[in-house]
Design a protein around this motif. Structure first.
Motif, PDB file in Angstrom:
ATOM      1  N   LEU A  88      50.654  47.866  30.062  1.00 40.52           N
ATOM      2  CA  LEU A  88      49.418  46.694  29.823  1.00 40.52           C
ATOM      3  C   LEU A  88      48.421  46.482  29.972  1.00 40.52           C
ATOM      4  CD1 LEU A  88      51.687  43.349  29.974  1.00 40.52           C
ATOM      5  CD2 LEU A  88      50.692  44.548  27.919  1.00 40.52           C
ATOM      6  N   ARG A  89      48.168  47.541  31.548  1.00 39.83           N
ATOM      7  CA  ARG A  89      46.664  47.312  31.903  1.00 39.83           C
ATOM      8  C   ARG A  89      46.167  48.574  31.631  1.00 39.83           C
ATOM      9  NH1 ARG A  89      45.875  51.462  36.945  1.00 39.83           N
ATOM     10  NH2 ARG A  89      43.542  49.782  37.471  1.00 39.83           N
ATOM     11  N   ASP A  90      46.919  50.153  31.735  1.00 37.61           N
ATOM     12  CA  ASP A  90      46.196  51.184  30.906  1.00 37.61           C
ATOM     13  C   ASP A  90      46.519  52.027  29.994  1.00 37.61           C
ATOM     14  OD1 ASP A  90      44.960  53.525  31.301  1.00 37.61           O
ATOM     15  OD2 ASP A  90      45.135  53.981  32.848  1.00 37.61           O
ATOM     16  N   PRO A  91      46.838  51.474  28.914  1.00 37.63           N
ATOM     17  CA  PRO A  91      47.040  52.838  27.524  1.00 37.63           C
ATOM     18  C   PRO A  91      48.267  53.667  27.764  1.00 37.63           C
ATOM     19  CG  PRO A  91      45.972  50.846  26.680  1.00 37.63           C
ATOM     20  CD  PRO A  91      45.399  50.936  28.128  1.00 37.63           C
ATOM     21  N   SER A  92      46.927  54.744  28.661  1.00 31.29           N
ATOM     22  CA  SER A  92      47.465  56.455  28.937  1.00 31.29           C
ATOM     23  C   SER A  92      48.330  55.998  29.832  1.00 31.29           C
ATOM     24  CB  SER A  92      46.066  56.753  29.473  1.00 31.29           C
ATOM     25  OG  SER A  92      46.053  55.965  31.169  1.00 31.29           O
ATOM     26  N   HIS A  93      48.992  55.202  30.107  1.00 35.58           N
ATOM     27  CA  HIS A  93      49.759  55.156  31.723  1.00 35.58           C
ATOM     28  C   HIS A  93      51.201  55.377  30.621  1.00 35.58           C
ATOM     29  CE1 HIS A  93      52.406  54.554  35.479  1.00 35.58           C
ATOM     30  NE2 HIS A  93      53.302  53.339  34.489  1.00 35.58           N
ATOM     31  N   LEU A 134      44.484  43.145  43.221  1.00 44.71           N
ATOM     32  CA  LEU A 134      44.951  43.080  42.351  1.00 44.71           C
ATOM     33  C   LEU A 134      43.715  42.931  40.810  1.00 44.71           C
ATOM     34  CD1 LEU A 134      46.621  42.635  39.523  1.00 44.71           C
ATOM     35  CD2 LEU A 134      46.504  39.920  39.342  1.00 44.71           C
ATOM     36  N   GLU A 135      42.324  41.977  41.145  1.00 40.07           N
ATOM     37  CA  GLU A 135      41.684  42.774  40.815  1.00 40.07           C
ATOM     38  C   GLU A 135      40.535  43.085  40.337  1.00 40.07           C
ATOM     39  OE1 GLU A 135      40.653  39.530  38.147  1.00 40.07           O
ATOM     40  OE2 GLU A 135      42.355  39.060  38.669  1.00 40.07           O
ATOM     41  N   SER A 136      40.616  44.053  41.370  1.00 39.12           N
ATOM     42  CA  SER A 136      40.114  45.459  41.861  1.00 39.12           C
ATOM     43  C   SER A 136      40.827  46.755  40.425  1.00 39.12           C
ATOM     44  CB  SER A 136      39.456  46.496  43.395  1.00 39.12           C
ATOM     45  OG  SER A 136      39.336  45.163  43.924  1.00 39.12           O
ATOM     46  N   TRP A 137      42.280  46.479  40.967  1.00 41.32           N
ATOM     47  CA  TRP A 137      42.724  47.408  40.002  1.00 41.32           C
ATOM     48  C   TRP A 137      42.943  47.461  38.577  1.00 41.32           C
ATOM     49  CZ3 TRP A 137      47.987  45.460  37.289  1.00 41.32           C
ATOM     50  CH2 TRP A 137      48.768  47.181  37.214  1.00 41.32           C
ATOM     51  N   SER A 192      39.844  45.974  36.872  1.00 42.18           N
ATOM     52  CA  SER A 192      37.970  46.298  36.820  1.00 42.18           C
ATOM     53  C   SER A 192      38.300  48.126  36.333  1.00 42.18           C
ATOM     54  CB  SER A 192      37.637  45.576  37.610  1.00 42.18           C
ATOM     55  OG  SER A 192      37.769  46.082  38.617  1.00 42.18           O
ATOM     56  N   LEU A 193      39.017  48.809  37.598  1.00 44.68           N
ATOM     57  CA  LEU A 193      38.631  50.157  37.570  1.00 44.68           C
ATOM     58  C   LEU A 193      39.427  50.510  36.057  1.00 44.68           C
ATOM     59  CD1 LEU A 193      38.598  52.153  39.999  1.00 44.68           C
ATOM     60  CD2 LEU A 193      40.934  52.344  39.235  1.00 44.68           C
ATOM     61  N   THR A 194      40.215  49.696  34.900  1.00 42.58           N
ATOM     62  CA  THR A 194      40.497  50.150  33.673  1.00 42.58           C
ATOM     63  C   THR A 194      39.996  49.351  32.434  1.00 42.58           C
ATOM     64  OG1 THR A 194      42.449  48.947  34.027  1.00 42.58           O
ATOM     65  CG2 THR A 194      42.750  51.691  34.345  1.00 42.58           C
ATOM     66  N   LYS A 195      38.738  48.988  33.293  1.00 41.97           N
ATOM     67  CA  LYS A 195      37.929  47.490  31.601  1.00 41.97           C
ATOM     68  C   LYS A 195      39.433  47.076  31.167  1.00 41.97           C
ATOM     69  CE  LYS A 195      33.989  50.743  32.489  1.00 41.97           C
ATOM     70  NZ  LYS A 195      34.361  51.237  33.916  1.00 41.97           N
ATOM     71  N   THR A 196      39.878  46.580  31.597  1.00 42.55           N
ATOM     72  CA  THR A 196      40.931  45.758  31.334  1.00 42.55           C
ATOM     73  C   THR A 196      40.347  44.864  29.938  1.00 42.55           C
ATOM     74  OG1 THR A 196      42.920  47.075  32.732  1.00 42.55           O
ATOM     75  CG2 THR A 196      43.618  45.045  31.635  1.00 42.55           C
ATOM     76  N   ASP A 220      43.066  35.271  47.263  1.00 45.52           N
ATOM     77  CA  ASP A 220      43.747  36.701  46.316  1.00 45.52           C
ATOM     78  C   ASP A 220      45.159  37.341  45.607  1.00 45.52           C
ATOM     79  OD1 ASP A 220      41.125  36.584  45.410  1.00 45.52           O
ATOM     80  OD2 ASP A 220      40.073  37.783  46.834  1.00 45.52           O
ATOM     81  N   ILE A 221      44.906  37.729  45.026  1.00 42.93           N
ATOM     82  CA  ILE A 221      46.504  38.324  45.104  1.00 42.93           C
ATOM     83  C   ILE A 221      46.690  39.628  45.053  1.00 42.93           C
ATOM     84  CG2 ILE A 221      48.552  39.054  43.008  1.00 42.93           C
ATOM     85  CD1 ILE A 221      47.880  36.288  41.770  1.00 42.93           C
ATOM     86  N   PHE A 222      47.679  40.597  45.766  1.00 40.38           N
ATOM     87  CA  PHE A 222      47.277  41.527  46.266  1.00 40.38           C
ATOM     88  C   PHE A 222      48.725  42.513  46.095  1.00 40.38           C
ATOM     89  CE2 PHE A 222      43.683  40.744  48.801  1.00 40.38           C
ATOM     90  CZ  PHE A 222      43.408  41.504  49.185  1.00 40.38           C
ATOM     91  N   PHE A 223      49.248  43.694  46.245  1.00 41.72           N
ATOM     92  CA  PHE A 223      50.209  44.540  45.837  1.00 41.72           C
ATOM     93  C   PHE A 223      50.158  45.904  46.582  1.00 41.72           C
ATOM     94  CE2 PHE A 223      48.191  45.926  41.532  1.00 41.72           C
ATOM     95  CZ  PHE A 223      48.118  46.748  41.932  1.00 41.72           C
ATOM     96  N   PRO A 224      51.466  46.100  46.899  1.00 40.33           N
ATOM     97  CA  PRO A 224      50.960  47.286  47.956  1.00 40.33           C
ATOM     98  C   PRO A 224      51.852  48.433  46.563  1.00 40.33           C
ATOM     99  CG  PRO A 224      53.373  46.538  47.767  1.00 40.33           C
ATOM    100  CD  PRO A 224      52.848  45.565  47.565  1.00 40.33           C
ATOM    101  N   GLN A 225      51.168  48.971  47.026  1.00 33.21           N
ATOM    102  CA  GLN A 225      51.126  50.345  45.481  1.00 33.21           C
ATOM    103  C   GLN A 225      51.953  51.394  46.584  1.00 33.21           C
ATOM    104  OE1 GLN A 225      47.374  52.395  43.934  1.00 33.21           O
ATOM    105  NE2 GLN A 225      48.336  51.903  42.165  1.00 33.21           N
TER     106      GLN A 225
END
Length: 202
Positions: A108-113, A145-148, A150-154, A186-191
């Motif tokens: 959803l965030r990055d269709p190339s995934h 989450l917000e940085s993640w 914005s990185l792909t201009k979702t 802010d919302i964070f998640f571990p990657q």
């Protein structure tokens, strides 16, 4: 990551399927004063190089974009010289049934995934292509989450849906596979990133 290698080796060849990304790389290399970098357009599943051409092959955060990870890895092994090293860094898949849920949100965030791999699937690629694994380790990186997003201009409509699903997970609702949490409002998640390094048998 090619610019990190450039001062330590004779030549770095950077491959991408997108001309605009290659141009970004060229400009960055010029701005850094690096004259030993070559930029080539091509696809990982069909590398435009002869076999046994490279002493090091490196892939960083690319395998989750490949529709055919086996074909891409096979090509990387093909162009690597006997005794050469192949290093692969990529995100690790979520466990169990949450794997598909997380991949759905990633797409959803990055269709190339396409699909994150499990650690054992990464190791299996090395074993299947005559690679002796010399190192395999992982690091967990906190992602805002917000940085993640914005990185792909979702698109904002998609951002709102992903935020909703993450918040629902935090509130005890349907799990996303991201294990999100609140930190400083802010919302964070571990990657989790996995590094696997192997040597091609002679």
């Amino acid at each position: 990551c090619g610019r990190s290698f450039a001062p330590r080796v004779r030549t770095v060849v950077c491959l991408d399927a997108t001309p605009s990304m290659l141009e970004v790389g060229r400009r960055a290399a010029e701005n850094s004063g690096l004259g030993n970098m070559v930029f080539v357009r091509g696809y990982a599943e069909e590398l435009p190089f002869l076999e046994n051409s490279f002493t090091i092959v490196f892939s960083r955060l690319a395998f989750h974009h490949f529709a055919d990870a086996e074909a891409a890895f096979s090509e990387m092994a093909r162009v690597l010289k006997p005794g050469g090293k192949l290093a692969m860094i990529d995100m690790e898949a979520a466990e169990g049934e949450l794997r598909e849920v997380r991949d759905e949100i990633e797409t959803l965030r990055d269709p190339s995934h396409v699909r994150n791999l499990r650690r054992e699937e990464m190791e299996a690629l090395f074993s299947a292509h005559g690679m002796e694994i010399e190192k395999c380790g992982a690091i967990t990186i906190p992602q805002r989450l917000e940085s993640w997003l914005s990185l792909t201009k979702t698109p904002q409509s998609v951002c709102r849906e992903i935020r909703r699903r993450m918040q629902a997970d935090i509130d005890g609702g349907k799990k996303t596979g991201f294990c999100p949490y609140i930190q400083e409002g802010d919302i964070f998640f571990p990657q989790r990133w996995v590094l696997t390094m192997g040597r091609k048998r002679r």
